[in-house]
Design an enzyme around this catalytic site. Structure first.
Site, mmCIF file in Angstrom:
data_model
loop_
_atom_site.group_PDB
_atom_site.id
_atom_site.type_symbol
_atom_site.label_atom_id
_atom_site.label_comp_id
_atom_site.label_asym_id
_atom_site.label_seq_id
_atom_site.Cartn_x
_atom_site.Cartn_y
_atom_site.Cartn_z
ATOM 1 N N ASP A 132 0.785 -1.342 -0.007
ATOM 2 C CA ASP A 132 -0.029 0.075 0.172
ATOM 3 C C ASP A 132 0.932 1.277 0.227
ATOM 4 O O ASP A 132 0.516 2.273 0.828
ATOM 5 C CB ASP A 132 -1.021 -0.001 1.119
ATOM 6 C CG ASP A 132 -2.057 -1.262 1.124
ATOM 7 O OD1 ASP A 132 -1.818 -1.887 -0.090
ATOM 8 O OD2 ASP A 132 -2.956 -1.174 2.040
ATOM 9 N N HIS B 88 -10.695 0.620 -2.867
ATOM 10 C CA HIS B 88 -12.011 0.455 -2.566
ATOM 11 C C HIS B 88 -13.004 1.325 -3.292
ATOM 12 O O HIS B 88 -12.761 2.155 -3.915
ATOM 13 C CB HIS B 88 -12.447 1.069 -1.006
ATOM 14 C CG HIS B 88 -11.441 0.363 -0.142
ATOM 15 N ND1 HIS B 88 -11.156 -1.014 0.173
ATOM 16 C CD2 HIS B 88 -10.532 1.066 0.898
ATOM 17 C CE1 HIS B 88 -10.599 -0.947 1.168
ATOM 18 N NE2 HIS B 88 -9.941 -0.060 1.672
ATOM 19 N N HIS C 107 -10.962 6.292 1.717
ATOM 20 C CA HIS C 107 -9.490 6.317 1.307
ATOM 21 C C HIS C 107 -9.333 5.378 0.062
ATOM 22 O O HIS C 107 -10.263 4.359 -0.090
ATOM 23 C CB HIS C 107 -8.449 5.877 2.377
ATOM 24 C CG HIS C 107 -8.721 4.482 2.857
ATOM 25 N ND1 HIS C 107 -9.876 4.427 3.855
ATOM 26 C CD2 HIS C 107 -8.231 3.420 2.629
ATOM 27 C CE1 HIS C 107 -9.707 2.974 4.047
ATOM 28 N NE2 HIS C 107 -8.738 2.499 3.315
ATOM 29 N N LYS D 292 -6.685 -5.078 -3.329
ATOM 30 C CA LYS D 292 -7.461 -5.793 -2.404
ATOM 31 C C LYS D 292 -8.321 -4.488 -1.694
ATOM 32 O O LYS D 292 -8.221 -3.441 -1.816
ATOM 33 C CB LYS D 292 -6.549 -6.124 -1.183
ATOM 34 C CG LYS D 292 -5.789 -5.061 -0.600
ATOM 35 C CD LYS D 292 -4.665 -5.713 0.490
ATOM 36 C CE LYS D 292 -3.648 -4.419 0.956
ATOM 37 N NZ LYS D 292 -4.547 -3.324 1.661
ATOM 38 N N CYS E 273 -1.843 -3.028 7.489
ATOM 39 C CA CYS E 273 -1.682 -3.791 6.236
ATOM 40 C C CYS E 273 -0.463 -4.694 6.301
ATOM 41 O O CYS E 273 -0.592 -5.759 5.826
ATOM 42 C CB CYS E 273 -2.189 -3.219 5.045
ATOM 43 S SG CYS E 273 -3.827 -2.599 5.159
HETATM 44 C C1 VGL Z 1 -4.584 0.313 5.699
HETATM 45 C C2 VGL Z 1 -6.699 0.821 7.147
HETATM 46 C C3 VGL Z 1 -7.433 0.787 5.877
HETATM 47 C C4 VGL Z 1 -3.564 0.126 5.405
HETATM 48 C C5 VGL Z 1 -5.704 0.230 4.592
HETATM 49 O O1 VGL Z 1 -2.931 0.114 4.367
HETATM 50 O O2 VGL Z 1 -2.711 -0.371 6.478
HETATM 51 N N1 VGL Z 1 -5.254 0.532 6.609
HETATM 52 N N2 VGL Z 1 -7.019 0.429 4.759
HETATM 53 ZN ZN ZN Z 2 -8.788 0.261 3.301
#
Ligand code: VGL
Ligand code: ZN
Length: 218
Positions: A17, A58, A91, A116, A161
């Protein structure tokens, strides 16, 4: 920590991410999140010949968004069919500029990108499974088919994540490493006056995940 010799054929760098949405100025900014790009690029120019990357991806109205639950605020925790779900600001919106991989990330050695969090009613922190901990993303099959044995994880967020990916990698039988100085965490307050950083670190060490720094890898 002793030096770890990277075997470029069977070791893979997992870049979790690394998206502007999780960096200063983004929707779910992790403090200093953009600082991971330079060390990751050095790892990609050096010992690792193979990497995978994930993108949190998302659709609007996703279950993990506080805005999808009237009366709820970001960072509230709610019960959902697969357990507890922390709610976040909107986000990682599919196709938005801030959900792209960071434009400064060197992509040449990234062999596969896993998106994802694409199911509307289930969140996905881990690169391997949705948050029900059983719906696979397919990454395990790709890694196995390509013969990777050790997974070195880095990116954002260290305590969500990246941590969930490390936990699943270890349980799937990969020798798993967490590269601490190429990751940054949210560090929310958690139970017992501990932060989510402390709690996830403890959980990962119990599962055999090793914590290393970039300089340990060569
Ligand atoms: C993440 C919260 C929600 C991450 C992703 O990448 O750690 N955290 N979605
Ligand atoms: Zn997320």
């Amino acid at each position: 920590m002793t030096r770890i010799a990277i075997d470029p054929a069977t070791d893979i760098l997992g870049i979790i991410d690394v998206q502007p949405t999780f960096m200063p100025g983004g929707e779910l900014a992790v403090a200093d999140g953009d600082a991971v790009v330079a060390p990751i690029n050095r790892l990609l120019a050096g010992p690792f010949q193979h990497a995978f990357a994930t993108q949190d991806w998302h659709a609007p109205g996703h279950i993990s968004f506080a805005s999808s639950h009237p009366g709820r605020a970001p960072y509230d925790v709610i019960d959902v069919p697969y357990g507890q779900q922390t709610l976040w600001p909107d986000h990682g919106i599919q196709e938005s500029a801030s959900a792209a991989l960071h434009p400064g990330l060197a992509q040449a050695r990234i062999g596969v990108i896993v998106r994802k969090g694409t199911f509307q009613h289930i969140d996905s922190y881990s690169a391997f499974f949705e948050n029900d901990r059983k719906t696979p993303t397919g990454l395990d099959g790709w890694l196995r088919a390509r013969g990777f044995k050790r997974v070195f994880l880095c990116g954002l967020a260290a305590d969500f994540c990246v941590a969930w990916s490390a936990e699943d990698a270890a349980s799937l039988g990969y020798e798993t490493y967490m590269i601490e100085d190429a990751s940054r965490g949210v560090a929310m307050p958690g139970p017992g006056n501990r932060t989510t950083m402390d709690l996830s670190r403890g959980r990962l060490i119990e599962r055999g995940v090793r914590f290393v720094r970039c300089a340990d890898l060569g």
